[in-house]
Every structure is written in C-alpha cells, then in structure tokens.
Enzyme design. Structure first.
Site, PDB file in Angstrom:
ATOM      1  N   HIS A 101       0.845  -1.195   0.000  1.00 32.74           N
ATOM      2  CA  HIS A 101       0.000   0.000   0.000  1.00 32.74           C
ATOM      3  C   HIS A 101       0.876   1.239   0.000  1.00 32.74           C
ATOM      4  O   HIS A 101       2.029   1.202   0.425  1.00 32.74           O
ATOM      5  CB  HIS A 101      -0.960   0.012   1.194  1.00 32.74           C
ATOM      6  N   HIS A 103       0.922   5.204   1.253  1.00 32.68           N
ATOM      7  CA  HIS A 103       0.311   6.249   2.077  1.00 32.68           C
ATOM      8  C   HIS A 103       0.404   7.578   1.329  1.00 32.68           C
ATOM      9  O   HIS A 103       1.469   7.924   0.804  1.00 32.68           O
ATOM     10  CB  HIS A 103       1.086   6.439   3.384  1.00 32.68           C
TER      11      HIS A 103
HETATM   12  P1  AMP Z   1       1.875   0.336   7.342  1.00 34.02           P
HETATM   13  O1  AMP Z   1       2.372   0.620   8.741  1.00 34.02           O
HETATM   14  O2  AMP Z   1       2.635   1.040   6.265  1.00 34.02           O
HETATM   15  O3  AMP Z   1       1.726  -1.151   7.092  1.00 34.02           O
HETATM   16  O4  AMP Z   1       0.444   1.000   7.292  1.00 34.02           O
HETATM   17  C1  AMP Z   1      -0.723   0.372   7.674  1.00 34.02           C
HETATM   18  C2  AMP Z   1      -1.761   1.462   7.787  1.00 34.02           C
HETATM   19  O5  AMP Z   1      -3.032   0.879   7.659  1.00 34.02           O
HETATM   20  C3  AMP Z   1      -1.744   2.218   9.119  1.00 34.02           C
HETATM   21  O6  AMP Z   1      -1.594   3.606   8.863  1.00 34.02           O
HETATM   22  C4  AMP Z   1      -3.104   1.884   9.738  1.00 34.02           C
HETATM   23  O7  AMP Z   1      -3.653   2.986  10.423  1.00 34.02           O
HETATM   24  C5  AMP Z   1      -3.914   1.527   8.517  1.00 34.02           C
HETATM   25  N1  AMP Z   1      -4.994   0.586   8.724  1.00 34.02           N
HETATM   26  C6  AMP Z   1      -4.945  -0.622   9.332  1.00 34.02           C
HETATM   27  N2  AMP Z   1      -6.133  -1.247   9.267  1.00 34.02           N
HETATM   28  C7  AMP Z   1      -6.965  -0.417   8.575  1.00 34.02           C
HETATM   29  C8  AMP Z   1      -8.329  -0.488   8.181  1.00 34.02           C
HETATM   30  N3  AMP Z   1      -9.095  -1.545   8.479  1.00 34.02           N
HETATM   31  N4  AMP Z   1      -8.836   0.544   7.488  1.00 34.02           N
HETATM   32  C9  AMP Z   1      -8.079   1.621   7.190  1.00 34.02           C
HETATM   33  N5  AMP Z   1      -6.786   1.749   7.532  1.00 34.02           N
HETATM   34  C10 AMP Z   1      -6.243   0.750   8.228  1.00 34.02           C
END
Ligand code: AMP
Ligand code: ZN
Length: 138
Positions: A101, A103
């Site tokens: 993903h 950001h």
């Molecule tokens: P990373 O640390 O780069 O793997 O980012 C994961 C991101 O996903 C974090 O910023 C979380 O806040 C976000 N996240 C986790 N679960 C969900 C969800 N169900 N819906 C939206 N964002 C999420």
C-alpha cells in the site's frame, strides 16, 4: 491473487466497507483509520502483493501517477499545501499490514513534524563502499 487472510484484500475488493475516495479496476483508495493528518489515504491494489518487491510491473507503473492525482485532489479539497507519499516495506521499515500500500499524507502549513530523520555524516569512503555493495546486487 487474493489472500483470504488479508484485511486489505477484503477492503480493496469491497468485502469490508471503507471510506473510499477512488476506485478503478486495479486499485481502491481509502482513508486511513489511524490518520497521521486529516485526509491520510491509502492506495490499495485489488490483488495481493506483500510489498513493493512482489508488485506486478503494470500495477507499479500506475501507482505513482495515482498518488499524484490523489495528492493534487487533496490540495484542492482540503487546503493542504503539500503531501508525503510513503511506502513501507518490511517490519523494520514500519510495515504492519503485509499487502502493498502507498500512504498519501496531506501536509498542512504549521502542522507537526513527520516523516523525518536525523541526517548521518558518512565519509566519502563509507559512501563509496556502500554504493558498491548495493550496485553488486543489481
Ligand atoms: P503500514 O504501517 O505502512 O503497514 O500501514 C498500515 C496502515 O493501515 C496504518 O496507517 C493503519 O492505520 C492503517 N490501517 C490498518 N487497518 C486499517 C483499516 N481496516 N482501514 C483503514 N486503515 C487501516
Ligand atoms: Zn492482501
């Protein structure tokens, strides 16, 4: 190419509801549930890839233009003056969800410090040794 145990596969494919801001055949873009700033979004491919190294070339080629499009829309819609495009690979890099993903983090004038580091001071020799180590693996 979906992983039944992956929450982002389920969100990207609409099995779990999300605050979606964009969708096409390859991607869904959602608002992060734990935003670093107002409007923090995540670009999720609909197929499962663990990280950037596993990503399909054609999906990879579309991800950065999509980040630019979303960031430009954030500037118009939310009044942010800039945005960070951040992409974590591996636990040590802060990846917590192992479905690739991107950001997109809106940045507002006067907002808090984030996505920063203390610059190191390597010698020329250290830089050239490090560069050679990486070059040799390409
Ligand atoms: P990373 O640390 O780069 O793997 O980012 C994961 C991101 O996903 C974090 O910023 C979380 O806040 C976000 N996240 C986790 N679960 C969900 C969800 N169900 N819906 C939206 N964002 C999420
Ligand atoms: Zn997945």
């Amino acid at each position: 190419m979906k992983d039944d145990n992956c929450i982002f596969c389920k969100i990207a494919n609409g099995e779990i509801p999300s605050s979606t801001i964009y969708e096409d055949e390859d991607f869904r873009v959602i608002l992060d549930l734990g935003p670093a700033s107002r409007g923090h979004a995540l670009i999720l491919p609909k197929n499962h890839y663990q990280d950037v190294c596993a990503l399909d070339d054609s999906v990879a080629a579309k991800a950065l233009p999509l980040a630019a499009k979303i960031g430009a829309a954030m500037k118009k819609a939310l009044g942010c003056s800039g945005f960070n495009v951040v992409q974590n690979n591996g636990r040590s890099a802060g990846q917590t969800v192992f479905h690739f993903h991107v950001h997109i983090i809106p940045r507002y004038d006067g907002g808090p410090e984030m996505v920063s580091w203390k610059p190191g001071e390597p010698t020329k020799e250290e830089l050239s040794e490090t560069a050679e180590l990486i070059r040799n693996e390409l």
